[in-house]
Write an enzyme that holds these catalytic residues in place. Structure first.
Site, mmCIF file in Angstrom:
data_model
loop_
_atom_site.group_PDB
_atom_site.id
_atom_site.type_symbol
_atom_site.label_atom_id
_atom_site.label_comp_id
_atom_site.label_asym_id
_atom_site.label_seq_id
_atom_site.Cartn_x
_atom_site.Cartn_y
_atom_site.Cartn_z
ATOM 1 C CB THR A 1 -1.568 0.029 1.332
ATOM 2 O OG1 THR A 1 -0.119 0.524 2.180
ATOM 3 C CG2 THR A 1 -1.542 -1.139 1.690
ATOM 4 N NE ARG B 1 0.043 9.013 -7.742
ATOM 5 C CZ ARG B 1 0.757 9.710 -8.547
ATOM 6 N NH1 ARG B 1 1.232 11.297 -7.609
ATOM 7 N NH2 ARG B 1 1.195 9.620 -9.379
ATOM 8 C CG ASP C 1 -3.588 9.402 3.093
ATOM 9 O OD1 ASP C 1 -2.385 9.551 4.700
ATOM 10 O OD2 ASP C 1 -3.451 10.962 2.617
ATOM 11 C CG ASN D 1 7.308 0.940 6.239
ATOM 12 O OD1 ASN D 1 8.460 0.233 6.561
ATOM 13 N ND2 ASN D 1 7.095 0.805 5.456
ATOM 14 C CE1 TYR E 1 10.689 9.178 12.431
ATOM 15 C CE2 TYR E 1 11.937 8.894 13.328
ATOM 16 C CZ TYR E 1 11.594 8.514 13.304
ATOM 17 O OH TYR E 1 11.415 6.982 12.227
ATOM 18 C CE LYS F 1 8.692 6.369 13.724
ATOM 19 N NZ LYS F 1 7.941 4.923 13.015
#
Length: 236
Positions: free
Chosen positions: A36, A39, A54, A77, A140, A144
């Site tokens: 997936t 796009r 998305d 992922n 970030y 996480k």
């Protein structure tokens, strides 16, 4: 969890670790692999089923879950890093990181969890779930850290339906996210091999490299010593 004969879905499968996951799942005998991306026309992996997803869009998530139906393995992922500090001029990029790395992962998991009884989920977290090293990585890292906690919580909530939930933690793989860093990096296929070996072995956490192992092992130390030593002892 044995991969052979399973039906799997990988988010963010158009490049990097996601592409390597999709390829490795096929090589291990998965009968159907949904690769997936926002796009799907950017997905070029022979043998997979490209699928639009998305993970920041609830409508897209629900459409994907409806099309896929029952599932054996979910690989969360997809993620982003914007180099956003927490105290910068705007929180827009920090919010984007949380929308993808935390909320996106959670919402995909919520949509597929009822379809994963007896199956497995693997979430790609980060060594930065447990430390920070520069202001530009703080947004970030916070997202996480939240994803790591999410992984542990979902594991408990899905225990009754016997869904295995595994975290993959790594620091330095040769992906677009790490392209600006001129340091030794693990090839994506090596990281994915460790991750899927761990998944099949029933591990709850897979530590993919030495820096990540050093960070995790150092969490009980005095933070003053921990952060003073990051550049030398943890990555030296």
């Amino acid at each position: 969890m044995q991969i052979n004969g399973t039906k799997a879905l990988v988010t963010g499968a158009n490049r990097g670790l996601g592409k390597a996951f999709a390829e490795a799942l096929l090589a291990r005998g998965a009968t159907t692999v949904y690769a997936t991306a926002r796009r799907p026309d950017h997905i070029n992996i022979p043998g997979v089923v490209p699928l639009q997803l998305d993970i920041t869009d609830p409508t897209s998530i629900e459409a994907a879950a409806t099309e896929v139906g029952e599932l054996d393995i979910l690989i969360n992922n997809a993620g982003i890093s914007t180099d956003a500090p927490l105290l910068g001029p705007s929180t827009e990029n920090v919010r984007r990181e949380f929308e993808t790395n935390f909320w996106g992962t959670l919402n995909v998991t919520r949509a597929f969890a009822p379809r994963l009884a007896g199956g497995a989920i693997l979430n790609v977290i980060s060594a930065l779930s447990w430390y920070t090293f520069a202001p530009a990585s703080n947004g970030y890292a916070a997202s996480k850290a939240a994803e790591w906690s999410l992984t542990n919580g979902v594991r408990l909530e899905l225990a009754d339906q016997k869904t295995q939930v595994t975290a993959l933690a790594l620091a330095i793989a040769d992906t677009d996210m790490m392209a600006a860093y001129d340091i030794p990096k693990l090839p994506p296929h090596e990281v994915v091999t460790m991750a899927l070996d761990g998944l099949e072995a029933g591990k709850l956490e897979v530590i993919a490299d030495g820096p990540t192992a050093n960070v995790k092992a150092s969490l009980s130390r005095d933070p003053a010593l921990f952060y003073a030593d990051i550049a030398t002892s943890l990555f030296g």
